[in-house]
Scaffold this active site. Sequence first.
Site, PDB file in Angstrom:
ATOM      1  N   SER A   1       0.857  -1.362  -0.330  1.00 24.82           N
ATOM      2  CA  SER A   1       0.112   0.203   0.380  1.00 24.82           C
ATOM      3  C   SER A   1       0.668   1.120  -0.669  1.00 24.82           C
ATOM      4  O   SER A   1       2.105   0.906   0.561  1.00 24.82           O
ATOM      5  CB  SER A   1      -1.152   0.117   1.094  1.00 24.82           C
ATOM      6  OG  SER A   1      -1.177   0.760   1.517  1.00 24.82           O
TER       7      SER A   1
ATOM      8  N   TYR B   1      -1.554  -0.762  10.412  1.00 23.75           N
ATOM      9  CA  TYR B   1      -1.816  -1.273   9.612  1.00 23.75           C
ATOM     10  C   TYR B   1      -0.840  -0.619   8.108  1.00 23.75           C
ATOM     11  O   TYR B   1       0.346  -1.243   7.150  1.00 23.75           O
ATOM     12  CB  TYR B   1      -3.273  -0.356   8.943  1.00 23.75           C
ATOM     13  CG  TYR B   1      -3.254  -1.251   7.112  1.00 23.75           C
ATOM     14  CD1 TYR B   1      -4.006  -2.228   6.925  1.00 23.75           C
ATOM     15  CD2 TYR B   1      -3.378   0.347   6.106  1.00 23.75           C
ATOM     16  CE1 TYR B   1      -4.561  -2.370   6.004  1.00 23.75           C
ATOM     17  CE2 TYR B   1      -3.374   0.132   5.494  1.00 23.75           C
ATOM     18  CZ  TYR B   1      -4.380  -1.378   4.477  1.00 23.75           C
ATOM     19  OH  TYR B   1      -4.038  -1.490   2.773  1.00 23.75           O
TER      20      TYR B   1
HETATM   21  N1  LIG Z   1      -8.660  -0.336  -0.815  1.00 22.38           N
HETATM   22  C1  LIG Z   1      -8.361   0.575  -1.010  1.00 22.38           C
HETATM   23  O1  LIG Z   1      -7.976   1.693  -1.130  1.00 22.38           O
HETATM   24  C2  LIG Z   1      -6.748   0.086  -1.135  1.00 22.38           C
HETATM   25  C3  LIG Z   1      -5.218   0.396  -0.580  1.00 22.38           C
HETATM   26  C4  LIG Z   1      -4.105   0.412  -0.835  1.00 22.38           C
HETATM   27  C5  LIG Z   1      -4.122  -0.915  -0.400  1.00 22.38           C
HETATM   28  N2  LIG Z   1      -4.829  -1.738   0.287  1.00 22.38           N
HETATM   29  C6  LIG Z   1      -4.648  -3.119  -0.267  1.00 22.38           C
HETATM   30  O2  LIG Z   1      -5.834  -4.009  -0.923  1.00 22.38           O
HETATM   31  C7  LIG Z   1      -6.292  -5.307  -0.465  1.00 22.38           C
HETATM   32  C8  LIG Z   1      -7.414  -5.922  -1.344  1.00 22.38           C
HETATM   33  O3  LIG Z   1      -8.273  -4.765   0.085  1.00 22.38           O
HETATM   34  P1  LIG Z   1      -9.503  -4.382  -1.226  1.00 22.38           P
HETATM   35  O4  LIG Z   1      -9.065  -2.688  -0.904  1.00 22.38           O
HETATM   36  O5  LIG Z   1     -10.126  -4.945  -2.551  1.00 22.38           O
HETATM   37  O6  LIG Z   1     -10.394  -5.596   0.318  1.00 22.38           O
HETATM   38  P2  LIG Z   1     -11.567  -5.907  -0.335  1.00 22.38           P
HETATM   39  O7  LIG Z   1     -12.521  -5.804   1.585  1.00 22.38           O
HETATM   40  O8  LIG Z   1     -12.998  -5.515  -0.569  1.00 22.38           O
HETATM   41  O9  LIG Z   1     -11.030  -7.145  -0.257  1.00 22.38           O
HETATM   42  C9  LIG Z   1     -10.592  -8.010   0.374  1.00 22.38           C
HETATM   43  C10 LIG Z   1     -10.697  -9.575   0.965  1.00 22.38           C
HETATM   44  O10 LIG Z   1      -9.826  -9.970   1.672  1.00 22.38           O
HETATM   45  C11 LIG Z   1     -10.336 -10.584   2.304  1.00 22.38           C
HETATM   46  N3  LIG Z   1     -10.369 -11.562   3.401  1.00 22.38           N
HETATM   47  C12 LIG Z   1      -9.721 -10.464   4.876  1.00 22.38           C
HETATM   48  N4  LIG Z   1      -9.486 -11.685   5.268  1.00 22.38           N
HETATM   49  C13 LIG Z   1      -8.707 -12.587   5.164  1.00 22.38           C
HETATM   50  C14 LIG Z   1      -7.977 -14.551   5.785  1.00 22.38           C
HETATM   51  N5  LIG Z   1      -7.763 -13.685   6.744  1.00 22.38           N
HETATM   52  N6  LIG Z   1      -8.139 -14.664   4.666  1.00 22.38           N
HETATM   53  C15 LIG Z   1      -8.764 -15.108   3.766  1.00 22.38           C
HETATM   54  N7  LIG Z   1      -9.066 -13.865   2.701  1.00 22.38           N
HETATM   55  C16 LIG Z   1      -9.093 -12.212   3.870  1.00 22.38           C
HETATM   56  C17 LIG Z   1     -11.403 -10.650   2.718  1.00 22.38           C
HETATM   57  O11 LIG Z   1     -12.392 -11.584   2.498  1.00 22.38           O
HETATM   58  C18 LIG Z   1     -11.612  -9.991   1.159  1.00 22.38           C
HETATM   59  O12 LIG Z   1     -11.925 -10.649   0.372  1.00 22.38           O
HETATM   60  C19 LIG Z   1      -5.696  -5.787   0.873  1.00 22.38           C
HETATM   61  O13 LIG Z   1      -4.122  -6.183   0.751  1.00 22.38           O
HETATM   62  C20 LIG Z   1      -5.528  -3.878   1.230  1.00 22.38           C
HETATM   63  O14 LIG Z   1      -4.421  -3.672   2.496  1.00 22.38           O
HETATM   64  C21 LIG Z   1      -6.297  -1.551  -0.425  1.00 22.38           C
END
Ligand SMILES: NC(=O)c1ccc[n+]([C@@H]2O[C@H](COP(=O)([O-])OP(=O)(O)OC[C@H]3O[C@@H](n4cnc5c(N)ncnc54)[C@H](O)[C@@H]3O)[C@@H](O)[C@H]2O)c1
Length: 278
Positions: free
Chosen positions: A141, A154
């Site tokens: 991130s 985080y």
């Molecule tokens: N959305 C943002 O702005 C953003 C920015 C930077 C980084 N990220 C990172 O992107 C990644 C994806 O997040 P997203 O934004 O798509 O969110 P999201 O909530 O849409 O997807 C995250 C997925 O991870 C799964 N998950 C969570 N804990 C889990 C576990 N213990 N075992 C298996 N699956 C698990 C959830 O069920 C979900 O389907 C994450 O690592 C997040 O930190 C997101």
Amino acid sequence: MAGRYQGRVAVITGGASGIGAATVRKFVSEGARVVIADMQEEMGKKLAAELGAAVHFQRTDVTHEAQVKAAVDSAISKFGRLDCIYNNAGFGGAAGPVESISIQDYDITMDVLVKGVFLGIKHAAPILKAQGSGTIVNTASIAAFYSGIGPALYNAAKAAVLQMTKSMALEFGYFGVRVNCVCPGIIATPLAAGRPGASKEVLDKMHAELDGEEVLRRIGNPEEIADAVFWLASDESSYVNGHALVVDGGRTAGLPYQKQTSWLKKPRELRLYRPEGR
Ligand SMILES: NC(=O)c1ccc[n+]([C@@H]2O[C@H](COP(=O)([O-])OP(=O)(O)OC[C@H]3O[C@@H](n4cnc5c(N)ncnc54)[C@H](O)[C@@H]3O)[C@@H](O)[C@H]2O)c1
């Protein structure tokens, strides 16, 4: 025309929602077969059913080693090979004043965001090393190097993912296996909206509220991260290794000059810095 991942197989953790789900779609559109490794069974199965025989859903909690191993093994048993693991599962983790965070909440935050990535690498790497090819992509991130985006734990966890990416890239490069991470900015997903499984309406509202704050006058969409992940996973990035690819619309490029310096708003003074005759 055959897709750029025709005949190849990927495991995508967190593939049931948001960035992971968009990446599953991207890989499948490029000819890949994909294992969705996620805890959200209903959403994961629904996506797998929609995409058909190219996708297998494997219920996986990335904090449990046996389940991560089972997800990797299912790529071999269902599709016969493994070419890529995308360690992407995540959540916001523990928030609030540091003194209020319990050790249990600390542990679960680090377990999902850091140990989950480690376990994915641990179980995919032997297969990739043995075949002398493959790619590992992790979701870090911009919070890995820019505080104030997420809660402290985080940010710390994502910094660990960034460093793990670089260290493992050095370890596996000799074997023809590349390791990179993507560093998304603010992306319209249920995680960023603070609501797992958030509807399209919620995400549209998020756009409406936050778009104006961003350099490109909009927050990002999951598909824009999926494109970057696919590039890192594909042969098109064949000499990219140990890299943290920032996809944030310019958010971490810096502060616009005008916002930092009120005197710049006076165009007359700018002329002082122009070479003579211009
Ligand atoms: N959305 C943002 O702005 C953003 C920015 C930077 C980084 N990220 C990172 O992107 C990644 C994806 O997040 P997203 O934004 O798509 O969110 P999201 O909530 O849409 O997807 C995250 C997925 O991870 C799964 N998950 C969570 N804990 C889990 C576990 N213990 N075992 C298996 N699956 C698990 C959830 O069920 C979900 O389907 C994450 O690592 C997040 O930190 C997101």
